[in-house]
Design a protein around this motif. Structure first.
Motif, PDB file in Angstrom:
ATOM      1  N   PHE A  92       0.791  -1.175  -0.163  1.00  0.00           N
ATOM      2  CA  PHE A  92       0.087   0.570   0.387  1.00  0.00           C
ATOM      3  C   PHE A  92       0.596   1.323   0.099  1.00  0.00           C
ATOM      4  O   PHE A  92       0.709   2.025  -0.752  1.00  0.00           O
ATOM      5  N   ARG A  93       1.940   1.103   0.772  1.00  0.00           N
ATOM      6  CA  ARG A  93       2.082   2.104   0.874  1.00  0.00           C
ATOM      7  C   ARG A  93       3.409   2.948  -0.342  1.00  0.00           C
ATOM      8  O   ARG A  93       3.507   3.775  -0.699  1.00  0.00           O
ATOM      9  N   GLN A  94       4.000   1.582  -1.221  1.00  0.00           N
ATOM     10  CA  GLN A  94       4.484   1.854  -2.511  1.00  0.00           C
ATOM     11  C   GLN A  94       4.080   2.508  -3.217  1.00  0.00           C
ATOM     12  O   GLN A  94       3.631   3.458  -4.168  1.00  0.00           O
ATOM     13  N   HIS A  95       2.370   1.974  -3.664  1.00  0.00           N
ATOM     14  CA  HIS A  95       1.614   2.120  -4.515  1.00  0.00           C
ATOM     15  C   HIS A  95       1.307   4.096  -4.513  1.00  0.00           C
ATOM     16  O   HIS A  95       0.759   5.086  -4.928  1.00  0.00           O
ATOM     17  N   ALA A  96       0.602   3.808  -2.955  1.00  0.00           N
ATOM     18  CA  ALA A  96       0.471   5.826  -2.375  1.00  0.00           C
ATOM     19  C   ALA A  96       1.425   6.404  -2.189  1.00  0.00           C
ATOM     20  O   ALA A  96       1.478   7.627  -3.368  1.00  0.00           O
ATOM     21  N   ALA A 124       2.516  18.573  12.789  1.00  0.00           N
ATOM     22  CA  ALA A 124       2.556  17.976  13.981  1.00  0.00           C
ATOM     23  C   ALA A 124       1.926  15.877  12.999  1.00  0.00           C
ATOM     24  O   ALA A 124       0.119  16.688  12.963  1.00  0.00           O
ATOM     25  N   SER A 125       2.337  15.319  11.919  1.00  0.00           N
ATOM     26  CA  SER A 125       1.443  14.018  11.959  1.00  0.00           C
ATOM     27  C   SER A 125       1.524  13.105  12.732  1.00  0.00           C
ATOM     28  O   SER A 125       2.441  12.401  12.733  1.00  0.00           O
ATOM     29  N   SER A 126       0.503  12.406  12.325  1.00  0.00           N
ATOM     30  CA  SER A 126       0.390  10.545  12.794  1.00  0.00           C
ATOM     31  C   SER A 126       1.461  10.429  11.391  1.00  0.00           C
ATOM     32  O   SER A 126       1.167   8.625  11.960  1.00  0.00           O
ATOM     33  N   ALA A 127       1.191  10.670  10.005  1.00  0.00           N
ATOM     34  CA  ALA A 127       2.193   9.922   9.237  1.00  0.00           C
ATOM     35  C   ALA A 127       3.901   9.416   9.930  1.00  0.00           C
ATOM     36  O   ALA A 127       4.337  10.511  10.699  1.00  0.00           O
ATOM     37  N   PRO A 128       3.855   9.071   9.471  1.00  0.00           N
ATOM     38  CA  PRO A 128       5.774   8.539   9.223  1.00  0.00           C
ATOM     39  C   PRO A 128       6.760   9.658   8.880  1.00  0.00           C
ATOM     40  O   PRO A 128       6.311  10.032   7.977  1.00  0.00           O
ATOM     41  N   ARG A 129       8.185  10.263   9.658  1.00  0.00           N
ATOM     42  CA  ARG A 129       9.044  11.132   8.864  1.00  0.00           C
ATOM     43  C   ARG A 129       9.103  10.772   7.825  1.00  0.00           C
ATOM     44  O   ARG A 129       8.541  12.429   7.133  1.00  0.00           O
ATOM     45  N   ASN A 130       9.677  10.110   6.763  1.00  0.00           N
ATOM     46  CA  ASN A 130      10.004   9.891   5.580  1.00  0.00           C
ATOM     47  C   ASN A 130       8.343  10.356   4.293  1.00  0.00           C
ATOM     48  O   ASN A 130       9.159  11.006   3.389  1.00  0.00           O
ATOM     49  N   GLU A 133       8.010  14.285   5.022  1.00  0.00           N
ATOM     50  CA  GLU A 133       8.908  15.194   4.172  1.00  0.00           C
ATOM     51  C   GLU A 133       9.153  14.535   2.919  1.00  0.00           C
ATOM     52  O   GLU A 133       9.478  15.836   1.901  1.00  0.00           O
ATOM     53  N   HIS A 134       8.133  13.471   2.021  1.00  0.00           N
ATOM     54  CA  HIS A 134       8.161  13.236   0.723  1.00  0.00           C
ATOM     55  C   HIS A 134       7.609  14.392   0.677  1.00  0.00           C
ATOM     56  O   HIS A 134       7.692  14.287  -1.099  1.00  0.00           O
ATOM     57  N   CYS A 135       5.287  13.973   1.552  1.00  0.00           N
ATOM     58  CA  CYS A 135       5.052  15.290   0.558  1.00  0.00           C
ATOM     59  C   CYS A 135       5.360  16.412   0.553  1.00  0.00           C
ATOM     60  O   CYS A 135       4.863  17.290  -0.663  1.00  0.00           O
ATOM     61  N   LEU A 136       6.006  16.986   1.379  1.00  0.00           N
ATOM     62  CA  LEU A 136       5.989  18.358   1.900  1.00  0.00           C
ATOM     63  C   LEU A 136       7.470  19.290   0.689  1.00  0.00           C
ATOM     64  O   LEU A 136       7.114  19.509  -0.181  1.00  0.00           O
ATOM     65  N   ARG A 137       8.643  18.254  -0.016  1.00  0.00           N
ATOM     66  CA  ARG A 137       9.555  18.372  -0.951  1.00  0.00           C
ATOM     67  C   ARG A 137       8.579  17.809  -2.751  1.00  0.00           C
ATOM     68  O   ARG A 137       8.770  18.857  -2.755  1.00  0.00           O
ATOM     69  N   LEU A 138       7.250  17.435  -2.387  1.00  0.00           N
ATOM     70  CA  LEU A 138       6.681  17.489  -3.401  1.00  0.00           C
ATOM     71  C   LEU A 138       5.933  18.042  -4.280  1.00  0.00           C
ATOM     72  O   LEU A 138       5.874  18.846  -4.722  1.00  0.00           O
TER      73      LEU A 138
END
Length: 230
Positions: A92-96, A124-130, A133-138
């Motif tokens: 799921f995480r790879q597809h997401a 402050a998020s429930s998501a993993p740090r990576n 960071e991926h979402c913010l970088r994109l």
């Protein structure tokens, strides 16, 4: 004081005293990722069942919004009467991540808000740090939040537990009464309420009743945030 009274007083309080820290959720607040990732999740779950038993995508996007993925998967297994394979979450995480890379956008108006904020802010998020960071970088937002990221995965407790918000306040040496949380999920709003932090609920008008019921003052346009704070 009743919940409705507290909500009604929030703008006046915010106008009287500027917050000393603004805490943003990530998914659904800084970036519009919830519909993307949860649509992927529900589509993958629906592969396991016949058409007549499939999860309704709009309903379960709202139902799973802001919650820990593992918790959503365990609930889905019970709802669908299935057992997911051991690699399901990883798949799921790879597809997401692929879907996010293709479609993710920053929330309209958020850069304008961040450039205009005169007080410290963080995420402050429930998501993993990576993933954060991926979402913010994109979306070009990472420079605004470098060194300002708090992840529930690093604390071992997830919203509606308030720890991630309390940790952010502690890191900035700010009392909870001087902080303001911006959330889009019921779980996140509940976490802010549990931390005794004022909370604004960001989302479209059709979600405002749900956000208000959870304990937030709803707003629909991110640019309104500057007015609400000041």
């Amino acid at each position: 004081m009743s919940q409705s009274a507290a909500i009604g007083e929030l703008p006046e309080q915010a106008a009287a005293v500027l917050p000393k820290l603004v805490i943003f959720d990530c998914d659904g607040v800084l970036v519009q990722s919830e519909e993307i990732t949860l649509s992927v999740l529900i589509a993958l779950l629906n592969v396991y069942v016949p058409d007549t038993a499939r999860l309704d995508i709009p309903y379960y996007i709202e139902h799973f919004r802001g919650r820990k993925v593992v918790e959503c998967l365990r609930e889905a297994e019970q709802l669908l009467g299935i057992q997911l394979h051991a690699q399901f979450e990883q798949d799921f995480r790879q597809h997401a991540l692929h879907a996010l890379t293709q479609h993710l956008k920053a929330t309209d108006g958020i850069i304008e808000v961040l450039q205009s904020l005169a007080v410290p802010y963080c995420v402050a998020s429930s998501a993993p740090r990576n993933k954060i960071e991926h979402c913010l970088r994109l979306t070009g937002l990472l420079p605004y939040f470098d060194g300002r990221i708090f992840s529930c995965y690093e604390l071992g407790r997830w919203k509606p537990d308030p720890l991630v918000f309390l940790t952010a306040c502690q890191a900035y040496n700010v009392d909870v009464c001087d902080a303001l949380v911006i959330e889009d999920s019921v779980a996140g709003i509940q976490a802010a309420v549990a931390a005794n932090i004022k909370v604004l609920g960001f989302g479209p008008v059709e979600r405002h009743a749900k956000l208000a019921e959870a304990g937030a003052l709803p707003f629909a346009d991110m640019r309104e945030l500057l007015t609400l704070i000041h």
